[in-house]
Enzyme design. Structure first.
Site, PDB file in Angstrom:
ATOM      1  N   ASP A  98     -42.516   6.566 -14.009  1.00 42.74           N
ATOM      2  CA  ASP A  98     -43.120   5.777 -15.174  1.00 42.74           C
ATOM      3  C   ASP A  98     -44.270   6.143 -14.852  1.00 42.74           C
ATOM      4  OD1 ASP A  98     -43.649   3.574 -17.279  1.00 42.74           O
ATOM      5  OD2 ASP A  98     -42.234   2.393 -15.885  1.00 42.74           O
ATOM      6  N   LYS A 133     -44.942   5.256  -9.214  1.00 45.04           N
ATOM      7  CA  LYS A 133     -44.423   5.749  -9.617  1.00 45.04           C
ATOM      8  C   LYS A 133     -45.271   7.356  -9.725  1.00 45.04           C
ATOM      9  CE  LYS A 133     -40.629   3.849 -10.903  1.00 45.04           C
ATOM     10  NZ  LYS A 133     -39.511   5.221 -10.194  1.00 45.04           N
ATOM     11  N   ALA A 173     -48.737  -2.395  -7.149  1.00 48.06           N
ATOM     12  CA  ALA A 173     -47.333  -1.060  -6.023  1.00 48.06           C
ATOM     13  C   ALA A 173     -46.436  -0.447  -6.902  1.00 48.06           C
ATOM     14  CB  ALA A 173     -46.391  -1.998  -4.826  1.00 48.06           C
ATOM     15  N   TYR A 174     -45.939  -0.919  -7.611  1.00 44.38           N
ATOM     16  CA  TYR A 174     -45.327  -0.232  -8.713  1.00 44.38           C
ATOM     17  C   TYR A 174     -46.045   0.966  -9.278  1.00 44.38           C
ATOM     18  CZ  TYR A 174     -42.125   1.330 -12.650  1.00 44.38           C
ATOM     19  OH  TYR A 174     -41.333   1.935 -13.588  1.00 44.38           O
ATOM     20  N   GLY A 175     -46.888   0.623  -9.759  1.00 46.55           N
ATOM     21  CA  GLY A 175     -47.721   1.579 -10.863  1.00 46.55           C
ATOM     22  C   GLY A 175     -47.758   3.015  -9.603  1.00 46.55           C
TER      23      GLY A 175
END
Ligand SMILES: NC(=O)c1ccc[n+]([C@@H]2O[C@H](COP(=O)([O-])OP(=O)(O)OC[C@H]3O[C@@H](n4cnc5c(N)ncnc54)[C@H](OP(=O)(O)O)[C@@H]3O)[C@@H](O)[C@H]2O)c1
Length: 242
Positions: free
Chosen positions: A152, A166, A161-163
């Site tokens: 992503d 990824k 944290a997801y960004g």
């Protein structure tokens, strides 16, 4: 560009998919099984994995294995055990799809919960590292091993944290591709764009999901990258490529 995979076969290939109980992972698992692959279905929720197992069995496709594992809490010892179990059962691994992903909670960095940050990084970045590391010896035992990530690209506000995880996962993919090129193990990523899954609804709850691409419509890219045919390595494939 991803070639047409309508007639592709994955017979006798042993492929481990994380997050295989739902969304993209489930769709790819079913598509791979239909093409003759033997799947190791790894995921968090046992009843979801059992549903995928049943669907594969009922269609008469190769019997898969279920491997329940919570990537948030799994330790290096758990990954060593996984390596031992796969070695004992299959003796090798022909494909690894690091697909499981978790959004956490969209939050500004200023108030991002530190504990949540660690957990989201664990699931989305540390777990793919630990799993891939544990699987490399098994992948080296295959004559045509492939590694794939579901990636992503979210470097804007509130992705937290997801960004970050990824983005790190993409660097990890490229480092691996470089290191494993001499072993003839292609490593690639699929950045699928907006797909109609639970993950997407968590991120965009007000969206009209009927307009979104279904997971079943994007399995071709994964099939190609997990097959013996793939020639590319270190690349990220986006919707315009498939
Ligand atoms: N959908 C999109 O628009 C989109 C766009 C770009 C990238 N992606 C990526 O696509 C991948 C698959 O997501 P999806 O869209 O298919 O969403 P999904 O349907 O929510 O699937 C996510 C999968 O990851 C598993 N998972 C989450 N946390 C886990 C944990 N701690 N341990 C083990 N498994 C865990 C889930 O298991 P349970 O079902 O048991 O919770 C589920 O099977 C993710 O990496 C996501 O980042 C999705």
């Amino acid at each position: 560009m991803i070639p047409d995979t309508d007639d592709s076969r994955l017979d006798d290939r042993v492929i481990l998919i994380t997050g295989a109980g739902d969304g993209i992972g489930k769709a790819v698992a079913l598509a791979c099984a239909e093409r003759g692959a033997t799947l190791i279905l790894l995921g968090r929720t046992v009843h979801k994995l059992e549903q995928v197992y049943d669907e594969i069995k009922n269609n008469g496709w190769p019997e898969p294995a279920i491997y329940p594992m919570n990537l948030e809490g799994a330790t290096p010892a758990d990954y060593d055990e996984l390596n031992t179990n796969i070695d004992k059962e299959f003796g090798r691994l022909d494909g690894l799809l690091n697909n499981a992903g978790w959004l956490g909670a969209p939050t500004p960095i200023e108030i991002y919960d530190t504990e949540l940050w660690y957990k989201v990084m664990q699931v989305n970045l540390n777990a793919p590292f630990l799993l891939t590391k544990a699987c490399i010896p098994l992948l080296k035992k295959s004559s045509a091993a492939r590694i794939v990530f579901t990636s992503d690209d979210k470097s804007s506000a509130y992705w937290g944290a997801y960004g970050v995880a990824k983005a790190g996962q993409l660097s990890f993919m490229q480092i691996l591709a470089d290191e494993l090129e001499s072993k003839n193990i292609p490593v690639n990523a699929v950045n699928p764009g907006p797909i109609r899954t639970r993950f997407r609804t968590m991120a965009y709850p007000a969206e009209d999901i009927r307009k979104l691409t279904r997971p079943e419509e994007i399995t071709g890219a994964f099939i190609y990258l997990l097959s013996e045919s793939v020639t590319e390595t270190g690349k990220t494939f986006k919707p315009e490529d498939f």
